[in-house]
Design an enzyme around this catalytic site. Sequence first.
Site, PDB file in Angstrom:
ATOM      1  N   HIS A 271       0.796  -0.979  -0.228  1.00  0.00           N
ATOM      2  CA  HIS A 271      -0.234   0.024  -0.329  1.00  0.00           C
ATOM      3  C   HIS A 271       1.076   1.429  -0.447  1.00  0.00           C
ATOM      4  CE1 HIS A 271      -3.587   1.929   0.524  1.00  0.00           C
ATOM      5  NE2 HIS A 271      -3.477   2.013   2.048  1.00  0.00           N
ATOM      6  N   ASP A 373       2.443   5.515  -6.460  1.00  0.00           N
ATOM      7  CA  ASP A 373       3.656   5.506  -6.105  1.00  0.00           C
ATOM      8  C   ASP A 373       4.402   5.938  -6.855  1.00  0.00           C
ATOM      9  OD1 ASP A 373       2.788   5.362  -3.361  1.00  0.00           O
ATOM     10  OD2 ASP A 373       1.892   3.367  -3.953  1.00  0.00           O
ATOM     11  N   ARG A 399      -3.569  11.962   3.330  1.00  0.00           N
ATOM     12  CA  ARG A 399      -4.871  10.828   4.011  1.00  0.00           C
ATOM     13  C   ARG A 399      -5.735  11.064   4.814  1.00  0.00           C
ATOM     14  NH1 ARG A 399      -5.455   5.824   0.578  1.00  0.00           N
ATOM     15  NH2 ARG A 399      -5.246   7.488  -1.403  1.00  0.00           N
ATOM     16  N   ARG A 419     -19.188  -5.244  11.342  1.00  0.00           N
ATOM     17  CA  ARG A 419     -19.281  -6.444  11.220  1.00  0.00           C
ATOM     18  C   ARG A 419     -19.491  -7.694  10.037  1.00  0.00           C
ATOM     19  NH1 ARG A 419     -18.173 -11.801  12.292  1.00  0.00           N
ATOM     20  NH2 ARG A 419     -18.371 -12.243  14.546  1.00  0.00           N
TER      21      ARG A 419
END
Length: 438
Positions: A271, A373, A399, A419
């Site tokens: 990431h 990136d 971010r 959940r």
Amino acid sequence: MDILKEKFKALAGAMRPEVKAMTKENRNKIVSQVELWQLYGGARGVKCLVWETSELDPIEGIRFRGYSIPQLRDLLPKFKGGDEPMPEALFWLLLVNEIPTEEQVRWLSAEWNRRSNVPDYVYKIINAFPKDTHPMAQFSAAISSMKNESVFDKRYNEGMHKTEYWDATYEDVMNLIARLPGIAAYIYRRAFKDGHVAPTEPDLDWSGNFANKLGISSEKFKEFMRLYLTIHADHEGGNASAHTTHLVGSTLSDSYLTFASGMNALAGPLHGAATQEVIRWVLEMIESLGTNTPNKEQIKQYVQKTLDEGRVIPGYGHAVLREPDPRFLAQKGFAERNLSDNDLIQTVWKIFEVVPPVLQSLGKVKNPWPNVDAHSGAILYNFGLKEFNYYTVMFGVSRAIGVLAALCWTRALGLPLERPKSVTTKWVKEQLKNNAFG
Ligand code: CMX
């Protein structure tokens, strides 16, 4: 109540009952189906999450509230004399879904400057780390330490009504964003320079102050920071840092711990840390080839060597995108306008020509194109920011704009604890045996 909060209150206040009614009326409509490969495949493409601030199209790339990056470069207000969009303006857009005026952006810059004071104990916590501790570990710990400052926690403990959660979250989010440049810059200055951080200049914006605090005060670098901090801000809700922020925020953890969790996700090499991995890989290549100006054939051979070693080519590929990332192209555009005679940047552009056909030829890589990136490191390096294990911290500062605007929305809409259901491989096998899947 401040002008931005007032607008957010009106917008979110109207949307909450609308969403509630829509959900009630259409409760059982099917939005997304899950195929077996997605259980084992990182839930790619499963629609199970609401994220108001941005949306990622595999071909067009990111749209912030419907606007592409080139559109925002035109439409968002600029700092006086500048050409690049300002992250303050993006935050305004993400939060209240309208392009702000110059005056509104100036107000937000001043508001963040006003809130930018970092508590002393945060510096002490950073000072306790060995200087060679990865900057993301320092960043995450420094942010977490400010839980003590949380307006949300204080008011929750006093019995705040749940319809007020958005209000306390907004205060924490504004304070946290305002403090990030000072914290991030101190980590940099202490680890790599003399530890001195310039004070906040009241007439300067968030990005300009961050540049000054890092110790790089040229107008060009400030402009790059405005662009960089805008385009890295948000990439819809499913990416690891955004999703982690959403998950942890859904427990009603305060904004500091919530955002720190997102930063821990950003720190992984698949990431946000790909930004440091790219430049490390490029510099290793240059050293190994013994030239600052490798040709395309030399680059191709080095790419092949990396793949043969069972490593990925950092900065290439994406879980969603299927074309060159517009954030890569925006940075390439900046470099073309400002830095094109630089060897490292020329090398990044040659890599852009060489890597996609090589990855395509593997037959398994779904996106052979560069992601965000692939370019940022070469530009930062060129501005003198050569300590590349720091780069992910800069990504993290940006971010915050997206994931914390989204957190305000999560709280305003009253979204519940996240959940999803997990299953075991034993269960999957049994279902297959019984022919229970469609
Ligand atoms: N170099 C070599 N192989 C690659 C590759 C790359 N850049 N990108 C994908 N692949 C490989 C995968 O490792 C996978 O191989 P296996 O089947 O042998 O495991 C195969 O191609 C299929 O992967 P995919 O479906 O195309 O990609 P994923 O959605 O699984 O992964 C990503 C996406 C980004 C993790 C992957 O492309 C990658 O590792 N890229 C390099 C790291 C990087 O640049 N990350 C930054 C992403 C942007 C960000 O979040 O900041």
